[in-house]
Design a protein around this motif. Sequence first.
Motif, PDB file in Angstrom:
ATOM      1  N   GLY A  24       1.977   5.777   1.088  1.00  0.00           N
ATOM      2  CA  GLY A  24       1.377   4.733   1.609  1.00  0.00           C
ATOM      3  C   GLY A  24       1.411   3.371   0.775  1.00  0.00           C
ATOM      4  N   LEU A  25       1.486   2.150   1.193  1.00  0.00           N
ATOM      5  CA  LEU A  25       1.225   0.840   0.592  1.00  0.00           C
ATOM      6  C   LEU A  25       0.079   0.447   0.317  1.00  0.00           C
ATOM      7  N   GLY A  26      -1.055   1.098   1.035  1.00  0.00           N
ATOM      8  CA  GLY A  26      -2.360   0.496   0.716  1.00  0.00           C
ATOM      9  C   GLY A  26      -2.678  -0.886   0.787  1.00  0.00           C
ATOM     10  N   ARG A  27      -2.051  -1.292   2.001  1.00  0.00           N
ATOM     11  CA  ARG A  27      -2.278  -2.702   2.440  1.00  0.00           C
ATOM     12  C   ARG A  27      -3.662  -3.148   2.626  1.00  0.00           C
ATOM     13  N   ARG A  28      -4.562  -2.292   3.153  1.00  0.00           N
ATOM     14  CA  ARG A  28      -5.811  -2.802   3.534  1.00  0.00           C
ATOM     15  C   ARG A  28      -6.812  -2.820   2.336  1.00  0.00           C
ATOM     16  N   MET A  29      -6.072  -2.262   1.076  1.00  0.00           N
ATOM     17  CA  MET A  29      -6.915  -1.857  -0.063  1.00  0.00           C
ATOM     18  C   MET A  29      -6.244  -2.910  -1.093  1.00  0.00           C
ATOM     19  N   GLY A  30      -5.436  -3.859  -0.576  1.00  0.00           N
ATOM     20  CA  GLY A  30      -4.882  -4.932  -1.506  1.00  0.00           C
ATOM     21  C   GLY A  30      -3.731  -4.611  -2.062  1.00  0.00           C
ATOM     22  N   GLY A  31      -2.980  -3.390  -1.478  1.00  0.00           N
ATOM     23  CA  GLY A  31      -1.608  -3.233  -1.914  1.00  0.00           C
ATOM     24  C   GLY A  31      -1.666  -2.097  -3.375  1.00  0.00           C
ATOM     25  N   VAL A  32      -3.036  -1.775  -3.547  1.00  0.00           N
ATOM     26  CA  VAL A  32      -3.167  -0.696  -4.636  1.00  0.00           C
ATOM     27  C   VAL A  32      -3.081   0.667  -4.313  1.00  0.00           C
ATOM     28  N   ASP A  33      -2.626   1.571  -5.264  1.00  0.00           N
ATOM     29  CA  ASP A  33      -2.577   2.820  -5.113  1.00  0.00           C
ATOM     30  C   ASP A  33      -3.919   3.779  -4.677  1.00  0.00           C
ATOM     31  N   ALA A  78       2.123  19.608  -4.605  1.00  0.00           N
ATOM     32  CA  ALA A  78       3.121  18.718  -4.981  1.00  0.00           C
ATOM     33  C   ALA A  78       2.625  17.363  -4.700  1.00  0.00           C
ATOM     34  N   LEU A  79       2.915  16.306  -5.078  1.00  0.00           N
ATOM     35  CA  LEU A  79       2.565  14.953  -4.868  1.00  0.00           C
ATOM     36  C   LEU A  79       3.860  14.164  -3.889  1.00  0.00           C
ATOM     37  N   SER A  80       3.584  13.693  -2.733  1.00  0.00           N
ATOM     38  CA  SER A  80       4.595  12.760  -2.138  1.00  0.00           C
ATOM     39  C   SER A  80       4.202  11.382  -2.767  1.00  0.00           C
ATOM     40  N   ALA A  81       5.151  10.831  -3.577  1.00  0.00           N
ATOM     41  CA  ALA A  81       5.025   9.483  -3.924  1.00  0.00           C
ATOM     42  C   ALA A  81       6.043   8.626  -4.273  1.00  0.00           C
ATOM     43  N   ASN A  82       6.236   7.456  -4.102  1.00  0.00           N
ATOM     44  CA  ASN A  82       7.270   6.708  -4.393  1.00  0.00           C
ATOM     45  C   ASN A  82       7.105   5.476  -5.502  1.00  0.00           C
ATOM     46  N   GLY A  83       8.039   5.051  -6.145  1.00  0.00           N
ATOM     47  CA  GLY A  83       7.639   4.176  -7.178  1.00  0.00           C
ATOM     48  C   GLY A  83       7.629   5.006  -8.587  1.00  0.00           C
ATOM     49  N   ASP A  84       7.058   4.593  -9.668  1.00  0.00           N
ATOM     50  CA  ASP A  84       7.007   4.802 -11.093  1.00  0.00           C
ATOM     51  C   ASP A  84       6.067   6.195 -10.966  1.00  0.00           C
ATOM     52  N   PRO A  85       6.592   7.453 -11.355  1.00  0.00           N
ATOM     53  CA  PRO A  85       5.790   8.575 -10.992  1.00  0.00           C
ATOM     54  C   PRO A  85       5.082   8.883 -12.239  1.00  0.00           C
ATOM     55  N   ASP A  86       5.360   7.888 -13.426  1.00  0.00           N
ATOM     56  CA  ASP A  86       4.272   7.892 -14.749  1.00  0.00           C
ATOM     57  C   ASP A  86       2.905   7.623 -14.271  1.00  0.00           C
ATOM     58  N   ARG A  87       2.520   6.931 -13.268  1.00  0.00           N
ATOM     59  CA  ARG A  87       1.180   6.380 -12.922  1.00  0.00           C
ATOM     60  C   ARG A  87       0.294   7.705 -12.511  1.00  0.00           C
ATOM     61  N   PHE A  88       1.075   8.913 -11.964  1.00  0.00           N
ATOM     62  CA  PHE A  88       0.595  10.064 -11.499  1.00  0.00           C
ATOM     63  C   PHE A  88       0.701  11.120 -12.681  1.00  0.00           C
ATOM     64  N   ALA A  89       0.533  10.607 -13.960  1.00  0.00           N
ATOM     65  CA  ALA A  89       0.948  11.757 -15.033  1.00  0.00           C
ATOM     66  C   ALA A  89       0.077  12.765 -15.332  1.00  0.00           C
ATOM     67  N   GLY A  90      -0.942  12.566 -14.805  1.00  0.00           N
ATOM     68  CA  GLY A  90      -2.188  13.610 -15.005  1.00  0.00           C
ATOM     69  C   GLY A  90      -2.058  14.617 -13.613  1.00  0.00           C
ATOM     70  N   PHE A  91      -1.241  14.573 -12.862  1.00  0.00           N
ATOM     71  CA  PHE A  91      -1.302  15.340 -11.532  1.00  0.00           C
ATOM     72  C   PHE A  91      -0.640  16.654 -11.770  1.00  0.00           C
ATOM     73  N   PRO A  92      -1.269  17.797 -11.547  1.00  0.00           N
ATOM     74  CA  PRO A  92      -0.765  19.104 -12.161  1.00  0.00           C
ATOM     75  C   PRO A  92       0.284  19.541 -11.152  1.00  0.00           C
ATOM     76  N   GLY A  93       1.372  18.787 -11.024  1.00  0.00           N
ATOM     77  CA  GLY A  93       2.409  19.409 -10.021  1.00  0.00           C
ATOM     78  C   GLY A  93       3.490  18.228 -10.165  1.00  0.00           C
ATOM     79  N   PRO A  94       4.627  18.801  -9.309  1.00  0.00           N
ATOM     80  CA  PRO A  94       5.766  17.528  -9.254  1.00  0.00           C
ATOM     81  C   PRO A  94       5.424  16.335  -8.539  1.00  0.00           C
ATOM     82  N   ILE A  95       6.011  15.310  -8.980  1.00  0.00           N
ATOM     83  CA  ILE A  95       5.961  14.255  -8.177  1.00  0.00           C
ATOM     84  C   ILE A  95       7.362  13.843  -7.155  1.00  0.00           C
TER      85      ILE A  95
END
Length: 208
Positions: free
Chosen positions: A14-23, A51-68
């Motif tokens: 998601g784009l997190g619009r209601r949180m100001g566009g943040v992750d 597994a994590l479904s996410a778009n954009g730069d995957p490095d921001r989820f570097a600590g996640f214990p599974g594939p992006i």
Amino acid sequence: MDRPHLLGLILAGGLGRRMGGVDKPLMLMGGRTLLERVAERLAPQCGAGLALSANGDPDRFAGFPGPILPDPVPGLPGPLAGLLAGLDFAAVRHPDVTHVLSVPGDAPFLPGDLATRLEPALRDAPIALAASGARAHYTVALWPVGLRADLRRALVEWDERRVGAFIARHGAATVSWPTEPLDPFCNLNSPDDMAAAEAAILAGLGRG
């Protein structure tokens, strides 16, 4: 860990619009990210890992214990594309996995018995769907990997973006959880939601 046939999928596209566009999954609540809290709840229930479904730069989820997993179709069509990414990954990388358990990345109070209660409902329908109160939670569900071809057609050929419409096409059995003292599927969509969730943690609620 049991349930080797089950892969956990956290939907964070998601784009997190209601949180100001943040992750949203990377926002801190009580000193920990929402993603950490969701993963902690989900991981013990899924023997094939997460597994994590996410778009954009995957490095921001570097600590996640599974594939992006980025969306496999263009245009950011929403949660169905993230689900397809998870089903495709399971089919290719985990041939023993029969089902994917999806949850949103902004629901930090997921119940510890989510998989335990959803799995028996698969006897009545191909999809098992969680609910609380009078509301069904379309992104909290058990999905058979065998639906991936039909899901791809729905996205690519029919431009279907509504999770509820796809569920209705195949049928789902619904399993309900109580909303007191805390709704285990509450989504944090605004700063007020975050504040209420932090207050719930301080009060000792939402421990699974």
